[in-house]
Design a protein around this motif. Sequence first.
Motif, PDB file in Angstrom:
ATOM      1  N   GLU A  81       0.888  -0.810  -0.315  1.00  0.00           N
ATOM      2  CA  GLU A  81      -0.373   0.136   0.488  1.00  0.00           C
ATOM      3  C   GLU A  81       0.694   0.970  -0.626  1.00  0.00           C
ATOM      4  O   GLU A  81       0.294   2.369  -0.511  1.00  0.00           O
ATOM      5  CB  GLU A  81      -0.729  -0.104   1.262  1.00  0.00           C
ATOM      6  CG  GLU A  81      -2.009  -1.766   1.063  1.00  0.00           C
ATOM      7  CD  GLU A  81      -3.113  -1.208  -0.088  1.00  0.00           C
ATOM      8  OE1 GLU A  81      -3.253   0.585  -0.299  1.00  0.00           O
ATOM      9  OE2 GLU A  81      -2.891  -2.234  -0.505  1.00  0.00           O
ATOM     10  N   TRP A  82       1.617   1.070   0.879  1.00  0.00           N
ATOM     11  CA  TRP A  82       2.818   2.522   0.566  1.00  0.00           C
ATOM     12  C   TRP A  82       3.369   3.155  -0.685  1.00  0.00           C
ATOM     13  O   TRP A  82       3.693   3.855  -0.870  1.00  0.00           O
ATOM     14  CB  TRP A  82       3.673   2.254   1.761  1.00  0.00           C
ATOM     15  CG  TRP A  82       4.783   3.356   2.089  1.00  0.00           C
ATOM     16  CD1 TRP A  82       4.913   4.150   2.423  1.00  0.00           C
ATOM     17  CD2 TRP A  82       6.410   3.400   0.717  1.00  0.00           C
ATOM     18  NE1 TRP A  82       5.864   4.858   2.563  1.00  0.00           N
ATOM     19  CE2 TRP A  82       6.469   4.146   1.844  1.00  0.00           C
ATOM     20  CE3 TRP A  82       6.793   2.906   0.356  1.00  0.00           C
ATOM     21  CZ2 TRP A  82       8.245   4.848   1.062  1.00  0.00           C
ATOM     22  CZ3 TRP A  82       8.033   2.954  -0.010  1.00  0.00           C
ATOM     23  CH2 TRP A  82       8.662   4.381   0.653  1.00  0.00           C
ATOM     24  N   LYS A  90       2.324   1.268  -3.528  1.00  0.00           N
ATOM     25  CA  LYS A  90       1.133   2.143  -4.231  1.00  0.00           C
ATOM     26  C   LYS A  90       0.734   3.792  -4.600  1.00  0.00           C
ATOM     27  O   LYS A  90       0.309   4.108  -5.332  1.00  0.00           O
ATOM     28  CB  LYS A  90      -0.424   1.178  -4.427  1.00  0.00           C
ATOM     29  CG  LYS A  90      -0.004  -0.169  -4.506  1.00  0.00           C
ATOM     30  CD  LYS A  90      -1.428  -0.407  -4.037  1.00  0.00           C
ATOM     31  CE  LYS A  90      -2.659  -0.824  -4.687  1.00  0.00           C
ATOM     32  NZ  LYS A  90      -3.286  -1.337  -4.727  1.00  0.00           N
ATOM     33  N   GLN A  91       0.653   4.105  -2.876  1.00  0.00           N
ATOM     34  CA  GLN A  91       0.595   5.317  -2.430  1.00  0.00           C
ATOM     35  C   GLN A  91       1.308   6.400  -3.488  1.00  0.00           C
ATOM     36  O   GLN A  91       1.785   8.031  -3.567  1.00  0.00           O
ATOM     37  CB  GLN A  91       0.134   6.035  -1.232  1.00  0.00           C
ATOM     38  CG  GLN A  91      -0.490   5.185  -0.469  1.00  0.00           C
ATOM     39  CD  GLN A  91      -0.527   5.234   1.085  1.00  0.00           C
ATOM     40  OE1 GLN A  91       0.342   5.309   1.352  1.00  0.00           O
ATOM     41  NE2 GLN A  91      -1.042   5.047   1.511  1.00  0.00           N
ATOM     42  N   ARG A  92       2.805   5.783  -3.643  1.00  0.00           N
ATOM     43  CA  ARG A  92       4.061   6.384  -4.741  1.00  0.00           C
ATOM     44  C   ARG A  92       3.602   6.173  -6.078  1.00  0.00           C
ATOM     45  O   ARG A  92       4.849   7.048  -7.039  1.00  0.00           O
ATOM     46  CB  ARG A  92       5.103   6.782  -3.845  1.00  0.00           C
ATOM     47  CG  ARG A  92       5.430   7.280  -2.400  1.00  0.00           C
ATOM     48  CD  ARG A  92       6.155   6.768  -0.955  1.00  0.00           C
ATOM     49  NE  ARG A  92       5.802   7.152  -0.680  1.00  0.00           N
ATOM     50  CZ  ARG A  92       5.043   7.261   1.039  1.00  0.00           C
ATOM     51  NH1 ARG A  92       4.580   6.199   0.290  1.00  0.00           N
ATOM     52  NH2 ARG A  92       5.293   8.147   1.572  1.00  0.00           N
TER      53      ARG A  92
END
Length: 356
Positions: free
Chosen positions: A57-58, A60-62
Amino acid sequence: MRKIFSKWIESYFSNEEVLLLFVLLATSLGVILYLGQPLAPVFTSVILAFLMQGVIEWLKQRNVPHLASVILVFLGFVGILLSLILFVFPLAWKQSVNLFNELPRMVTEAKAVLLLLPQQYPDIFSEKQISQIIDLATAELSQVGQWVVTYSLNSIAGLVALLIYLVLVPILVFFFLKDGSSLTRWWLSFLPDKKEMLSKVWAEMDDQISNYVRGKAIEIVIVGSVTYVAFALLGINYAALLAIIVGLSVLVPYIGAALVTLPVALIGFVQWGWTNEFWYLMLAYGIIQALDGNVLVPLLFSEAVNLHPVSIIIAVLVFGSIWGVWGVFFAIPLATLIKAILNAWPKSEVLEMTET
């Protein structure tokens, strides 16, 4: 009495979601009890994938694509697994064998020290008490020896199971990481549309359990690594084995640190006696435990797990006695689940009006 009991049942068990929750919990418990062993690779893979989901998730946020995130995280997981298999586990196993071979000498030295206690402190220790302690320790060590012999006889079956884990678990982890969302939606499609209670339970559990499990994994790695560096610098024997034990001891809050103190002190005493090196070892171990409890744990968990210490200890004792190591590891998440269920449990309108 019957009227009171009927009213209590109607107040707390009249909601259809309660029955659905009971069915889900009973089904999950039945699967764990009766199919836990054959499905152990699946459960292990789900846990590992859950631990790594936060990193995905980290990424994908980038703006990293989902598949690329999964591949990067999975390659990191494989690298860590290979490092454990090729370096950490062989070293720990070698030190375990050496420690087992040294046990008779260590027991003899410990007996000699214990037998001196009645002479030095006659008002505190008696020869009968020391004899009972020695007999108890000898019996426990004989059970350990029998376990080692039994394990060695079953080593072929254990080797086959290990190979199955090494093949199946990475494959399952990759697919759980890649298709976890679609699998979750598929399972949820079998539930009724009305699931407000389940949504409340999941909303309360999600952040707490995810933060707890990932934080606990990070805590094990940090505590184990720092302990190994400190013990290696001090020159204590079996530094890698002790570091693994100390790292895993954080799984049992409040109790693990106290229990693991005994092997650390025993090995240090047998190696150095009452010398400065022994006290340096105990000082370093105490500093590690203090930093873990007062700095690392608040930093990793904060208010993620809002449970009273008494509830945590009871959960560890109960679930540990039922499911062993896995029960200890998941004692706090399971206690959080029970707390979330109690908080989301539907109440009758009469009770709600009384509380307001």
